[in-house]
Scaffold this motif. Structure first.
Motif, PDB file in Angstrom:
ATOM      1  N   ASP B 559      -6.233  -1.573  14.613  1.00 55.58           N
ATOM      2  CA  ASP B 559      -6.410  -0.254  15.200  1.00 55.58           C
ATOM      3  C   ASP B 559      -7.845   0.026  15.628  1.00 55.58           C
ATOM      4  O   ASP B 559      -8.405   1.077  15.334  1.00 55.58           O
ATOM      5  N   HIS B 560      -8.423  -0.941  16.286  1.00 54.96           N
ATOM      6  CA  HIS B 560      -9.738  -0.717  16.869  1.00 54.96           C
ATOM      7  C   HIS B 560      -9.690  -1.016  18.371  1.00 54.96           C
ATOM      8  O   HIS B 560      -8.845  -1.781  18.832  1.00 54.96           O
ATOM      9  N   PRO B 627     -12.621   2.826  15.963  1.00 48.14           N
ATOM     10  CA  PRO B 627     -11.239   3.015  15.519  1.00 48.14           C
ATOM     11  C   PRO B 627     -10.462   3.847  16.525  1.00 48.14           C
ATOM     12  O   PRO B 627     -11.008   4.738  17.161  1.00 48.14           O
ATOM     13  N   THR B 628      -9.173   3.548  16.655  1.00 49.59           N
ATOM     14  CA  THR B 628      -8.364   4.307  17.603  1.00 49.59           C
ATOM     15  C   THR B 628      -7.995   5.658  16.997  1.00 49.59           C
ATOM     16  O   THR B 628      -8.041   5.863  15.795  1.00 49.59           O
TER      17      THR B 628
END
Lengths: 122, 635
Positions: B559-560, B627-628
């Motif tokens: 999730d990056h 990070p998303t």
């Protein structure tokens, strides 16, 4: 009986100066009065009595140099010691040329103050 | 020769006379005569001396012969008056033994007479047999046909337009007078006519221009219609020629007027275009990639200062391109050949007199129906703009420097004033306080009051410092969902002309499915801007290769989102890479170190990382990983 004490008037828009400077001057043995503006000083009844004027340069309304000119015009030859929080070295020669006794840059020591006022009163 | 009627009314008595020495056997002769009398065709037998030997019943009826006529010379019979050559013809038939024919007109009746030799057995010819075929009705119908034909001819000849009938092999069968006076070549029509004659297709009217001697050029409209009769094997074509010269001329006059107007309009717009190109210093070109066929507008020749008669080639263009931009141009050409996508770039020309021109080019790729690539583009001479921009940029940076210095000194003065006021109070109060305490007796109340004022002024000074710090601290930390691609595109758009000015080829490879990140859009854009600027600056001294800059985004595991900026510049010593990000460390004279350290602190506030890696080849790649947004839904 002590000789009558010389009146030193302080004109400055900064309150802490108006509060602190007269007390110190009195400690030196002078009489002292404080005014928050040039207009207030001119309107007072101490102009003629004042032997030395501690005058702020930058003030709202009439500035210190403006008051200096006004006094010259009124032929009130009061020795003036300018006090300023700005280090405006460039204006000092002009002010001195117009008859200012001395110019103190805030913050100044009590010795510098005493020297300047004493010199002005001579 | 009594003229007595023979029943039935034949004149066969004379036969016996002809063959007097050998009479026909009674019963046989009678039968024969009976048969002959039933024949409707008149038959007359003449002797050698052309006297009538006999005739059948039909001859008596039709030719008005009577038995008394037997033995008379044929020339004395009224019905034979119309045959002046009869005796001569009979003599020939008798001599040759070959039959002949002759026509007989008797009043309104017509006969064809067959003259046959009359021989008895194998004996010599002793006379002739004349058989009369009545052709009156036939002749009348022929006459009618001839009459009709003549009428038709007369009508056709009266028609002003040519008409012709062609046979199946396109020979002229018949034509009217107008056709023959207007003979011309039908070759151009043969194929069409063939098709129609073969019945494979209908004949569409066709226009033919033809020069006629004495008449000049005429325009004819040809119509063709098949002529065929049921049961008749022959196929013919009726071709009519409609002279539409006058109509065409009237139409042409209208067309000419319209064309003249269009031409006039076209000329005007061409003139406008040329003038616009001249005024805007913009030339246009087309470049057919497969053949390298290049067409230039006049203005483009003027910009390149080539003679307009010179054929344009890539080599010719290369002779004008600034040596430092040659690689850039080659790179651009190679890319253009491959992709067919629109492109835009800037390069310089070095003119023979050493002067430099700045060109801005925009090209749009199109493909023709065969899929061949062609670019249509415009080239603008932006030298004046570039030079003024450079001057402006220089002035701006000088101004910015002055402004910074000025702002700093103003700020310093302002801070000094604000702080010096309470400082002054502090010193004065403290001095007063000491004096009050030193007095005899000490003025303790006064000292307490001045000490209190000292503290107050100290707090005042402290407030000033707080205010100044607040002034320079960014207002608020905006938190929003940020599309890093979109944010990057905005930065690239801002920076594009600067990159082009620095002759940097920027390539973007932004991932399609990039999730959003959470953070401050403007701050992240400052990071991207900073990385791009640093990369561009790192390539300033690169002259032996195109300056390539690649900005890419990609989704990382865990999730990056990663954004990388890769340059092929001078690079960094690996041992210095960590130091790069320290505040105030810089390899440049104008201080990028602070930018990178600020960038890193921004990225870290986003819970991300910023790092640099040396490339395999020349240059460095800077990357950030953030990070998303957990709510972006794509994770």
């Amino acid at each position: 009986m002590m000789p009558r004490r010389s009146l030193v008037s302080v004109v400055d828009d900064d309150e802490s100066v108006r509060e602190s400077l007269p007390d110190l001057l009195r400690q030196f043995g002078f009489a002292a009065e404080a005014f928050s503006s040039a207009e207030e000083f001119l309107a007072s009844d101490v102009v003629g009595e004042t032997r030395c004027l501690l005058l702020d340069i930058a003030m709202p309304g009439m500035s210190g140099p403006d008051l200096q000119q006004e006094l010259t015009r009124r032929r009130q030859a009061i020795p003036i010691v300018f006090i300023t929080a700005y280090g405006e070295a460039s204006v000092l020669p002009r002010l001195l040329a117009r008859g200012a006794a001395q110019c103190l840059v805030k913050p100044f020591s009590e010795a510098a103050l005493l020297d300047a006022v004493s010199a002005a009163l001579k | 020769m009594t003229g007595q009627p023979v029943e039935p009314t034949g004149g066969w008595t004379g036969f016996q006379a002809v063959n007097g020495d050998e009479p026909v056997a009674g019963a046989t002769a009678t039968d024969l005569i009976s048969i002959l009398d039933t024949v409707e065709v008149p038959i007359v037998v003449l002797r050698r001396d052309f006297t009538i030997a006999g005739f059948n019943k039909a001859a008596a009826d039709v030719l008005r012969l009577s038995p008394s006529d037997i033995g008379r010379a044929s020339r004395t019979i009224s019905v034979f008056a119309g045959l002046p050559r009869l005796e001569e013809q009979c003599s020939q038939v008798i001599a040759s033994g070959v039959e002949s024919r002759t026509d007989l007109r008797d009043g309104d009746r017509s006969f064809v007479i067959r003259i046959s030799p009359y021989a008895k057995g194998d004996r010599q010819v002793t006379g002739t047999v004349l058989t009369f075929t009545n052709v009156t009705a036939f002749r009348a119908s022929i006459d009618q046909v001839i009459y009709e034909r003549e009428c038709t001819k007369a009508i056709l000849n009266a028609v002003a337009d040519p008409v012709v009938v062609l046979s199946a092999d396109q020979r002229i069968h018949s034509g009217n007078r107008a056709f023959y006076t207007m003979f011309f070549e039908l070759a151009s029509l043969r194929t069409r006519l063939n098709g129609m004659l073969a019945g494979t297709r209908a004949f569409q009217p066709v226009e033919v221009d033809h020069d006629f001697p004495g008449e000049g050029r005429r325009t004819l409209l040809l119509h063709a219609r098949p002529l065929s009769m049921p049961g008749h094997p022959e196929r013919r074509v009726l071709v009519t020629f409609e002279d539409i010269t006058a109509r065409k001329q009237a139409e042409a006059a209208n067309d000419l007027r319209a064309i003249a107007e269009r031409k006039d309009g076209l000329r005007r717009s061409e003139a406008f275009l040329a003038e616009a190109q001249r005024l805007s210093l913009t030339g246009s070109f087309s470049w057919r990639v497969s053949t390298d066929e290049i067409t230039w507008s006049e203005q483009l020749y003027r910009i390149f200062e080539f003679d307009p008669s010179m054929p344009v080639t890539l080599e010719l263009i290369g002779t004008r391109v600034h040596p430092e931009d040659t690689l850039l141009l080659q790179d651009m050409i190679e890319r253009a050949r491959g992709t067919g996508t629109d492109f835009e770039y800037e390069h310089r020309l070095r003119m023979p007199d050493g002067s430099i021109k700045y060109l801005h080019m925009v090209a749009h790729g199109t493909r023709d129906e065969d899929g061949r690539l062609e670019y249509i583009g415009a080239v603008q001479d932006v030298t004046a703009r570039r030079l003024s921009e450079q001057a402006l940029g220089k002035a701006q940076s000088e101004l910015a420097h002055v402004a910074r210095v000025t702002a700093l000194s103003t700020l310093t003065a302002s801070i000094a004033h604000e702080v010096n006021q309470p400082l002054s109070g502090i010193i004065t109060n403290a001095s007063t306080c000491l004096r009050m305490l030193a007095a005899d007796p000490p003025d303790v109340d006064g000292a307490r009051e001045t000490a209190r004022r000292t503290i107050r002024d100290g707090n005042r000074a402290s407030d000033v410092i707080k205010r100044v710090r607040a002034l320079f601290t960014k207002k608020e930390w905006a938190t929003e969902s940020v599309d890093l691609n979109e944010a990057t595109r905005e930065v690239v758009a801002l920076l594009l002309s600067e990159l082009q000015r620095n002759r940097v080829m920027l390539q973007s490879e932004l991932a399609h499915d990039l999730p959003a990140v959470t953070g401050d859009r403007v701050q992240l854009q400052q990071v991207v801007l900073n990385l791009l600027r640093n990369a561009s600056d790192a390539m300033v001294d690169v002259h032996d290769r195109p300056r390539h800059l690649l900005i890419s985004t990609e989704r990382e595991d865990g999730d990056h989102v990663r954004l990388s900026v890769r340059d092929n510049g001078v690079g960094v010593d690996p041992q210095d890479i960590d130091k790069l990000l320290d505040a105030f460390y810089t390899t440049k004279s104008d201080g990028m170190g602070i930018g990178l350290s600020v960038s890193r602190s921004i990225v870290e506030r986003h819970h991300g990382l910023l790092w640099a890696e040396p490339n395999d080849g020349p240059g460095v790649t800077f990357s950030i990983s953030i990070p998303t947004d957990p709510e972006s839904g794509t994770s």
